[in-house]
Design a protein around this motif. Structure first.
Motif, PDB file in Angstrom:
ATOM      1  N   ASP A  77       0.831  -1.206   0.000  1.00  0.00           N
ATOM      2  CA  ASP A  77       0.000   0.000   0.000  1.00  0.00           C
ATOM      3  C   ASP A  77       0.869   1.261   0.000  1.00  0.00           C
ATOM      4  OD1 ASP A  77      -2.269  -1.533   0.008  1.00  0.00           O
ATOM      5  OD2 ASP A  77      -2.664  -1.307   2.165  1.00  0.00           O
ATOM      6  N   LEU A  78       1.899   1.252   0.835  1.00  0.00           N
ATOM      7  CA  LEU A  78       2.776   2.420   0.901  1.00  0.00           C
ATOM      8  C   LEU A  78       3.546   2.617  -0.397  1.00  0.00           C
ATOM      9  CD1 LEU A  78       4.126   2.168   4.561  1.00  0.00           C
ATOM     10  CD2 LEU A  78       2.462   3.779   3.654  1.00  0.00           C
ATOM     11  N   LYS A  79       3.946   1.526  -1.029  1.00  0.00           N
ATOM     12  CA  LYS A  79       4.627   1.651  -2.318  1.00  0.00           C
ATOM     13  C   LYS A  79       3.682   2.248  -3.355  1.00  0.00           C
ATOM     14  CE  LYS A  79       8.199  -1.878  -1.974  1.00  0.00           C
ATOM     15  NZ  LYS A  79       8.691  -3.167  -2.486  1.00  0.00           N
ATOM     16  N   THR A  80       2.420   1.805  -3.327  1.00  0.00           N
ATOM     17  CA  THR A  80       1.431   2.347  -4.255  1.00  0.00           C
ATOM     18  C   THR A  80       1.209   3.832  -3.978  1.00  0.00           C
ATOM     19  OG1 THR A  80       0.342   0.191  -4.339  1.00  0.00           O
ATOM     20  CG2 THR A  80      -0.923   2.077  -5.114  1.00  0.00           C
ATOM     21  N   GLN A  81       1.072   4.181  -2.706  1.00  0.00           N
ATOM     22  CA  GLN A  81       0.875   5.586  -2.346  1.00  0.00           C
ATOM     23  C   GLN A  81       2.093   6.423  -2.737  1.00  0.00           C
ATOM     24  OE1 GLN A  81      -0.028   5.708   1.827  1.00  0.00           O
ATOM     25  NE2 GLN A  81      -2.061   4.843   1.583  1.00  0.00           N
ATOM     26  N   LEU A  82       3.279   5.876  -2.519  1.00  0.00           N
ATOM     27  CA  LEU A  82       4.503   6.590  -2.883  1.00  0.00           C
ATOM     28  C   LEU A  82       4.582   6.796  -4.392  1.00  0.00           C
ATOM     29  CD1 LEU A  82       7.217   7.790  -1.963  1.00  0.00           C
ATOM     30  CD2 LEU A  82       8.195   5.505  -2.225  1.00  0.00           C
ATOM     31  N   LYS A  83       4.206   5.762  -5.139  1.00  0.00           N
ATOM     32  CA  LYS A  83       4.224   5.880  -6.596  1.00  0.00           C
ATOM     33  C   LYS A  83       3.231   6.949  -7.043  1.00  0.00           C
ATOM     34  CE  LYS A  83       3.561   3.101 -10.768  1.00  0.00           C
ATOM     35  NZ  LYS A  83       3.171   1.796 -11.287  1.00  0.00           N
ATOM     36  N   GLU A  84       2.024   6.931  -6.461  1.00  0.00           N
ATOM     37  CA  GLU A  84       1.022   7.930  -6.802  1.00  0.00           C
ATOM     38  C   GLU A  84       1.490   9.335  -6.409  1.00  0.00           C
ATOM     39  OE1 GLU A  84      -2.494   6.598  -4.831  1.00  0.00           O
ATOM     40  OE2 GLU A  84      -2.853   4.971  -6.252  1.00  0.00           O
ATOM     41  N   ALA A  85       2.112   9.439  -5.239  1.00  0.00           N
ATOM     42  CA  ALA A  85       2.608  10.742  -4.790  1.00  0.00           C
ATOM     43  C   ALA A  85       3.710  11.248  -5.718  1.00  0.00           C
ATOM     44  CB  ALA A  85       3.130  10.645  -3.358  1.00  0.00           C
ATOM     45  N   ARG A  86       4.582  10.358  -6.154  1.00  0.00           N
ATOM     46  CA  ARG A  86       5.633  10.760  -7.090  1.00  0.00           C
ATOM     47  C   ARG A  86       5.031  11.215  -8.415  1.00  0.00           C
ATOM     48  NH1 ARG A  86      10.257   6.145  -6.115  1.00  0.00           N
ATOM     49  NH2 ARG A  86      11.090   7.051  -4.194  1.00  0.00           N
ATOM     50  N   GLN A  87       4.023  10.478  -8.898  1.00  0.00           N
ATOM     51  CA  GLN A  87       3.381  10.879 -10.146  1.00  0.00           C
ATOM     52  C   GLN A  87       2.703  12.238  -9.984  1.00  0.00           C
ATOM     53  OE1 GLN A  87       0.812   7.562 -10.973  1.00  0.00           O
ATOM     54  NE2 GLN A  87       2.401   6.370 -11.997  1.00  0.00           N
ATOM     55  N   GLU A  88       2.024  12.419  -8.864  1.00  0.00           N
ATOM     56  CA  GLU A  88       1.357  13.700  -8.602  1.00  0.00           C
ATOM     57  C   GLU A  88       2.385  14.819  -8.496  1.00  0.00           C
ATOM     58  OE1 GLU A  88      -1.810  16.149  -8.312  1.00  0.00           O
ATOM     59  OE2 GLU A  88      -1.910  13.995  -8.636  1.00  0.00           O
TER      60      GLU A  88
END
Length: 156
Positions: A77-88
């Motif tokens: 979940d944190l990796k997904t959130q981190l990936k989304e945050a990086r994309q954002e």
């Protein structure tokens, strides 16, 4: 053959390896009784302790597996959130760069327009001053010409 007869007549010595008097059953009873006493005093509590430890280990392993699975889910979940945050963040950076570029181009265009307006105003002022100066020079030239003519006529 006589030697066999002598051996048979001599009998068996007492206290040998297979002496079958009352000591063998007494020893057997002692061994069984000692086994029950040791089982009651030592082996059952140790067995219970070993079973408790095995149960604790089994529950600890199950809890550890659950916690490991939960940690792996949280990590995913944190990796997904981190990936989304990086994309954002990347989108925000691109948007900010575009906004900065647009503002730069707008400011440059405004500065160029202001510069062109100032240059045009200065050109008009220079043209006006030049025309005024040319008019003044022509007027002065006419006056000077008239003055020269008057002096030449007065000198004759």
């Amino acid at each position: 053959m006589t030697s066999w007869l002598l051996l048979a007549a001599a009998g068996t010595p007492e206290g040998g390896l297979f002496d079958l008097d009352a000591t063998l059953p007494l020893m057997a009873v002692q061994v069984v009784l000692l086994t029950f006493i040791l089982n009651a005093l030592f082996f059952r509590p140790i067995g219970r302790t070993v079973e408790e430890r095995e149960g604790y280990i089994a529950t600890s392993r199950a809890d550890s597996k659950q916690k490991l699975a939960q940690a792996q889910r949280l990590e995913a979940d944190l990796k997904t959130q981190l990936k989304e945050a990086r994309q954002e963040a990347q989108k925000l950076i691109v948007a900010a760069e575009e906004e900065t570029d647009r503002l730069y181009r707008d400011a440059l265009a405004a500065a160029m327009a202001d510069s062109n307006a100032s240059r045009e105003k200065a050109r008009r002022e220079i043209d006006t001053q030049r025309e005024t100066a040319m008019g003044q020079i022509l007027l002065d030239a006419d006056q000077l010409g008239d003055l020269i003519v008057q002096r030449l006529l007065a000198a004759q």
